[in-house]
Design a protein around this motif. Structure first.
Motif, PDB file in Angstrom:
ATOM      1  N   ALA A 113      35.946  41.209  42.079  1.00 60.50           N
ATOM      2  CA  ALA A 113      36.730  40.573  43.141  1.00 60.50           C
ATOM      3  C   ALA A 113      35.836  39.725  44.055  1.00 60.50           C
ATOM      4  CB  ALA A 113      37.504  41.649  43.912  1.00 60.50           C
ATOM      5  N   GLY A 114      35.796  40.029  45.364  1.00 64.42           N
ATOM      6  CA  GLY A 114      34.988  39.231  46.271  1.00 64.42           C
ATOM      7  C   GLY A 114      33.518  39.223  45.915  1.00 64.42           C
ATOM      8  N   ALA A 115      33.021  40.319  45.344  1.00 66.22           N
ATOM      9  CA  ALA A 115      31.623  40.368  44.908  1.00 66.22           C
ATOM     10  C   ALA A 115      31.398  39.459  43.709  1.00 66.22           C
ATOM     11  CB  ALA A 115      31.236  41.804  44.562  1.00 66.22           C
ATOM     12  N   GLU A 137      42.800  40.712  41.472  1.00 65.44           N
ATOM     13  CA  GLU A 137      43.684  40.486  42.609  1.00 65.44           C
ATOM     14  C   GLU A 137      45.157  40.338  42.244  1.00 65.44           C
ATOM     15  OE1 GLU A 137      39.620  39.148  44.101  1.00 65.44           O
ATOM     16  OE2 GLU A 137      40.719  39.203  42.213  1.00 65.44           O
ATOM     17  N   VAL A 138      45.468  39.594  41.169  1.00 62.70           N
ATOM     18  CA  VAL A 138      46.885  39.373  40.855  1.00 62.70           C
ATOM     19  C   VAL A 138      47.592  40.659  40.444  1.00 62.70           C
ATOM     20  CG1 VAL A 138      46.535  36.963  40.192  1.00 62.70           C
ATOM     21  CG2 VAL A 138      46.433  38.747  38.433  1.00 62.70           C
ATOM     22  N   ARG A 139      46.835  41.683  40.111  1.00 66.74           N
ATOM     23  CA  ARG A 139      47.463  42.936  39.679  1.00 66.74           C
ATOM     24  C   ARG A 139      48.057  43.718  40.835  1.00 66.74           C
ATOM     25  NH1 ARG A 139      44.346  45.418  34.443  1.00 66.74           N
ATOM     26  NH2 ARG A 139      44.321  43.480  33.239  1.00 66.74           N
ATOM     27  N   PHE A 140      47.657  43.400  42.056  1.00 67.64           N
ATOM     28  CA  PHE A 140      48.268  44.097  43.193  1.00 67.64           C
ATOM     29  C   PHE A 140      48.664  43.129  44.307  1.00 67.64           C
ATOM     30  CE2 PHE A 140      43.708  44.245  43.558  1.00 67.64           C
ATOM     31  CZ  PHE A 140      43.404  44.088  44.898  1.00 67.64           C
ATOM     32  N   GLU A 160      42.665  32.513  32.055  1.00 66.34           N
ATOM     33  CA  GLU A 160      42.933  33.796  31.396  1.00 66.34           C
ATOM     34  C   GLU A 160      42.437  34.956  32.243  1.00 66.34           C
ATOM     35  OE1 GLU A 160      41.960  36.337  27.309  1.00 66.34           O
ATOM     36  OE2 GLU A 160      41.352  34.233  27.436  1.00 66.34           O
ATOM     37  N   LEU A 161      41.223  34.843  32.762  1.00 64.22           N
ATOM     38  CA  LEU A 161      40.658  35.928  33.555  1.00 64.22           C
ATOM     39  C   LEU A 161      41.427  36.115  34.864  1.00 64.22           C
ATOM     40  CD1 LEU A 161      36.839  36.489  34.033  1.00 64.22           C
ATOM     41  CD2 LEU A 161      38.464  36.996  35.848  1.00 64.22           C
ATOM     42  N   LEU A 162      41.718  35.014  35.556  1.00 63.98           N
ATOM     43  CA  LEU A 162      42.354  35.109  36.869  1.00 63.98           C
ATOM     44  C   LEU A 162      43.828  35.471  36.786  1.00 63.98           C
ATOM     45  CD1 LEU A 162      40.771  32.006  38.651  1.00 63.98           C
ATOM     46  CD2 LEU A 162      40.092  34.394  38.853  1.00 63.98           C
ATOM     47  N   LEU A 163      44.535  34.993  35.770  1.00 61.20           N
ATOM     48  CA  LEU A 163      45.981  35.212  35.697  1.00 61.20           C
ATOM     49  C   LEU A 163      46.342  36.556  35.079  1.00 61.20           C
ATOM     50  CD1 LEU A 163      47.219  31.625  34.714  1.00 61.20           C
ATOM     51  CD2 LEU A 163      46.899  32.628  36.986  1.00 61.20           C
ATOM     52  N   THR A 164      45.404  37.173  34.377  1.00 55.13           N
ATOM     53  CA  THR A 164      45.628  38.540  33.886  1.00 55.13           C
ATOM     54  C   THR A 164      45.081  39.568  34.862  1.00 55.13           C
ATOM     55  OG1 THR A 164      43.527  38.601  32.671  1.00 55.13           O
ATOM     56  CG2 THR A 164      45.480  37.829  31.458  1.00 55.13           C
ATOM     57  N   LEU A 238      49.495  33.502  50.532  1.00 53.04           N
ATOM     58  CA  LEU A 238      49.750  34.595  49.587  1.00 53.04           C
ATOM     59  C   LEU A 238      49.543  35.945  50.254  1.00 53.04           C
ATOM     60  CD1 LEU A 238      50.203  35.772  46.765  1.00 53.04           C
ATOM     61  CD2 LEU A 238      47.819  35.273  46.246  1.00 53.04           C
ATOM     62  N   ASN A 239      48.462  36.098  50.972  1.00 51.91           N
ATOM     63  CA  ASN A 239      48.160  37.388  51.586  1.00 51.91           C
ATOM     64  C   ASN A 239      49.047  37.679  52.795  1.00 51.91           C
ATOM     65  OD1 ASN A 239      45.660  38.917  50.417  1.00 51.91           O
ATOM     66  ND2 ASN A 239      45.215  36.742  50.210  1.00 51.91           N
ATOM     67  N   ALA A 240      49.498  36.629  53.486  1.00 51.99           N
ATOM     68  CA  ALA A 240      50.377  36.835  54.624  1.00 51.99           C
ATOM     69  C   ALA A 240      51.791  37.202  54.197  1.00 51.99           C
ATOM     70  CB  ALA A 240      50.407  35.579  55.495  1.00 51.99           C
TER      71      ALA A 240
END
Length: 271
Positions: A113-115, A137-140, A160-164, A238-240
């Motif tokens: 994630a952020g790391a 991130e997209v998983r939650f 692929e990495l980000l959307l899964t 998105l986060n808000a």
């Protein structure tokens, strides 16, 4: 040298070694750790005796990313609260990209994630065998703070990495994707990183500094800063906002703890 609570800063001649030092929580980044790091890197940038900045993690991981427990306890009432928080996280990551000095990440254990984004922001990455990478991130129901991955690897691999939300990328795949420069046995990772850092430190300082500036300028010519700013603005929205996944993750985290929430998240993606 300044004393810090959540990081350590040491010197190896002209190489500064910055260590994230919250091993009890896999070096998860909370606001205090981020603020200390911003202060430390600013001081290292201003120190003419420092030629290279190497960043690593104490204990059994580089970092598991932003501290989800701390974020759950943070009072976020409106979009402006999210703007301030996400800007802090963005600046924390991007300071390694924008540093006038070469930055090297030596990662092991977890780099998520952020790391993961912070590692991407560094100029060179050395990974220990067995390191686990990814962006879940997209998983939650959250998003990417610093959308660096499409600039580092190809768009298809990034999507692929980000959307899964895959967070089980191994070091060999990270090397294949161009996310890291070297994969070495765990007990050799720091030595490899220091070897590269020392070579950079021995080179002509002005040439190194201006060459990094020139490389980064090529990204700017392609619209890098505009793209990163737009991505951050989208992530704030998105986060808000909310979603069923985000709500359920937050409920489980509050009622049963972070471990239960992560177990629920991961169980949904098992084949």
């Amino acid at each position: 040298m300044a004393e810090y609570q959540f990081i350590q800063v040491e010197r190896d001649d002209a190489v500064a070694i910055l260590t994230f030092n919250r091993p009890q929580v896999l070096n998860a980044f909370h606001n205090e750790a981020m603020q200390e790091t911003l202060k430390a890197v600013a001081a290292l940038n201003a120190d003419d005796a420092v030629r290279v900045i190497l960043v690593r993690g104490a204990g059994r991981a580089f970092s598991a990313g932003f501290d989800l427990k701390a974020s759950a306890e943070r009072k976020m009432e409106d979009v402006s609260d999210w703007e301030r928080q996400m800007q802090l996280q963005f600046d924390f990551i991007m300071q390694f990209w924008h540093s006038p000095k070469p930055t090297i990440a030596v990662v092991h254990g977890f780099c998520l994630a952020g790391a993961f984004e912070l590692m991407l922001a560094c100029d060179v990455t050395v990974a220990a065998e067995g390191t686990r990478f990814g962006e879940p991130e997209v998983r939650f129901g959250t998003g990417i703070v610093a959308m660096l991955l499409p600039w580092i690897t190809g768009p298809k691999q990034a999507k692929e990495l980000l959307l899964t939300g895959d967070d089980k990328i191994d070091a060999a795949d990270a090397l294949r994707m161009g996310i890291v420069n070297h994969v070495v046995p765990a007990d050799q990772a720091l030595a490899k990183g220091l070897s590269i850092a020392r070579q950079m430190a021995r080179a002509a300082e002005r040439s190194v500094r201006l060459t990094k500036r020139a490389v980064n300028a090529s990204y700017e010519a392609m619209g890098f800063s505009t793209a990163m700013r737009t991505s951050l603005d989208i992530d704030v929205l998105l986060n808000a906002g909310t979603s069923p996944e985000k709500q359920e993750f937050a409920r489980l985290r509050k009622e049963q703890g972070l471990k239960a929430a992560i177990a629920w998240r991961d169980a949904r993606f098992r084949d």
